[in-house]
Design an enzyme around this catalytic site. Structure first.
Site, PDB file in Angstrom:
ATOM      1  N   THR A 324      22.742  44.994  42.036  1.00 58.87           N
ATOM      2  CA  THR A 324      22.348  45.483  42.464  1.00 58.87           C
ATOM      3  C   THR A 324      22.903  47.025  41.714  1.00 58.87           C
ATOM      4  O   THR A 324      23.283  47.314  41.107  1.00 58.87           O
ATOM      5  CB  THR A 324      22.762  45.795  44.082  1.00 58.87           C
ATOM      6  OG1 THR A 324      21.783  47.577  44.753  1.00 58.87           O
ATOM      7  CG2 THR A 324      24.470  46.041  44.121  1.00 58.87           C
ATOM      8  N   HIS A 376      37.892  37.598  50.047  1.00 55.46           N
ATOM      9  CA  HIS A 376      39.075  37.203  49.177  1.00 55.46           C
ATOM     10  C   HIS A 376      38.659  36.468  50.169  1.00 55.46           C
ATOM     11  O   HIS A 376      40.484  35.195  50.292  1.00 55.46           O
ATOM     12  CB  HIS A 376      39.235  38.026  50.138  1.00 55.46           C
ATOM     13  CG  HIS A 376      40.686  38.780  48.590  1.00 55.46           C
ATOM     14  ND1 HIS A 376      41.285  37.445  48.084  1.00 55.46           N
ATOM     15  CD2 HIS A 376      41.665  39.438  48.665  1.00 55.46           C
ATOM     16  CE1 HIS A 376      42.755  38.068  47.836  1.00 55.46           C
ATOM     17  NE2 HIS A 376      42.692  38.777  47.527  1.00 55.46           N
TER      18      HIS A 376
END
Length: 405
Positions: A324, A376
């Site tokens: 993006t 994560h």
């Protein structure tokens, strides 16, 4: 012969749609392949066109209605000829001039326009129709309301009050409440899910864009001539750099499915595109096999189709990683949000000259902040940092992309 016009067959990922706008009304003639109605789904706006020439005899789903896959929307009479104007009521006596004008205008109201007129109690006789056969469209009503707010009818000027009695501002405090579109609601839902259901973390780095800018400046004209008008931008290089880095760190290209980790042996790169209806992420299939020119041409094509609501469900489904670019809007730094089930998204930002220390000297360089948001649960901090450093190295030395170093 009567022909049934039905909603498109939605894929499994789309449960239903909403009738966004009718471009034709009952009694109007339509030509084959002419746009009749738009159906807004959670992901894209789908167009329904006329299968044959004829007249739209009846509409079974009004604007705002929720429709299912292949649900009946309207009926078309094949080969019929439409009247040049809506059926006229018997001519009323001339003495009722104002009532005649209002009745005539009311007969020309489309469904969406009628809803606005009734909701705001507007005088339909004062609204000028710009549609076919002077039909009053929703836009005509909106423009009439805006004009009325901007230039209210002049009232007799009251005598000036003493200065002590003029307390505070006298301007109108206007509020407007509109329902959230289906696409915007789905975007909001997915963004909220991404923040609540992933262990999202963002790591940053900065990249010297001088080598890339020099390469672009040197070859942009030749590139455009060689590749049939395709312009050389930065997105193509970043997509190719991301593909190379994803090969080195497959966890960033993976996704989580329940208790399983799915490692993708290909790079389908989503490119975030801003549209009036919201952010969409069309996908470049097998981007690792595309040339930089192919990427630039595909990104431009997808961007134009997104702007014009021409994307299909297939264009925006899938994707293993997303890039993006908030820099086109002036963003200096941001934390992009994951696009589940993907586990990584790369954010590009504005190029800005900054003083940098190079070999003990201060040098002004065009720098860009890069951001990698990652899940994560799957990707460790070390892997995320190494991935971002790999992208940085490839961009600062573009020859590495060609040589895969």
């Amino acid at each position: 012969m009567a022909i049934e016009i039905k909603a498109p067959a939605f894929p499994e990922s789309v449960a239903d749609g909403e009738v966004a706008v009718w471009h034709k009304q009952e009694g109007e003639a339509v030509s084959r392949d002419e746009l009749i109605v738009e159906i807004e789904t959670d992901k894209v706006v789908m167009e329904v066109v006329a299968p044959e020439d004829g007249v739209l005899t009846s509409i079974h789903a009004q604007q705002g209605d929720t429709v299912l896959s292949e649900q009946l929307l309207a009926t078309l009479e094949q080969g019929a000829a439409a009247a040049s104007a809506p059926a006229a009521a018997p001519e009323a006596p001339a003495a009722s001039g104002d009532d005649d004008a209002a009745d005539e205008a009311s007969a020309l109201l489309g469904p969406a326009a009628r809803q606005l007129v009734e909701e705001h109690k507007l005088d339909v006789g004062k609204i000028t129709g710009t549609g076919k056969n002077r039909r009053i469209t929703k836009e005509d009503v909106v423009n009439f309301m805006k004009a009325a707010q901007a230039a209210p009818a002049a009232a007799p000027v009251a005598p000036a009050q003493p200065e002590a009695e003029q307390v505070g501002p006298t301007g109108e405090r206007i509020e407007r409440r509109v329902p959230m579109t289906r696409m915007r609601a789905k975007i909001a839902e997915r963004l909220l899910d991404a923040t609540q259901q992933t262990a999202m973390l963002t790591t940053f780095n900065e990249v010297n864009m001088a080598p890339m800018m020099a390469l672009r400046s040197k070859y942009k004209e030749q590139f455009e001539k060689t590749h049939n008008g395709t312009r050389l931008g930065f997105m193509g290089m970043f997509v190719k750099a991301a593909c190379e880095a994803l090969k080195r760190f497959p966890e960033v290209n993976a996704s989580i499915d329940g208790n399983d980790v799915v490692y993708h042996g290909y790079q389908d790169i989503g490119v975030a595109v801003s549209t009036p209806g919201g952010l969409v992420v069309p996908v470049l299939r097998d981007a690792d096999f595309m040339s930089i020119a192919d990427v630039e041409a595909a990104v431009r094509d997808l961007g134009l189709r997104a702007r014009d609501n021409k994307l299909t469900i297939e264009d925006i489904t899938g994707g293993t990683f997303t890039v993006t670019n908030g820099g086109v809007f002036g963003s200096l730094m941001s934390t992009p949000i994951l696009n589940p089930p993907q586990t990584g998204i790369l954010g590009m930002h504005k190029i800005q000259e900054r003083p940098m220390a190079v070999d003990g000297e201060v040098v002004i360089l065009p720098m860009m902040y890069l951001a990698l948001s990652y899940d994560h649960r799957l990707i460790d901090g070390k892997t995320a940092v190494q991935f971002l450093v790999a992208v940085k190295d490839l961009i600062e030395d573009p020859a590495r992309i060609l040589l895969q170093l």
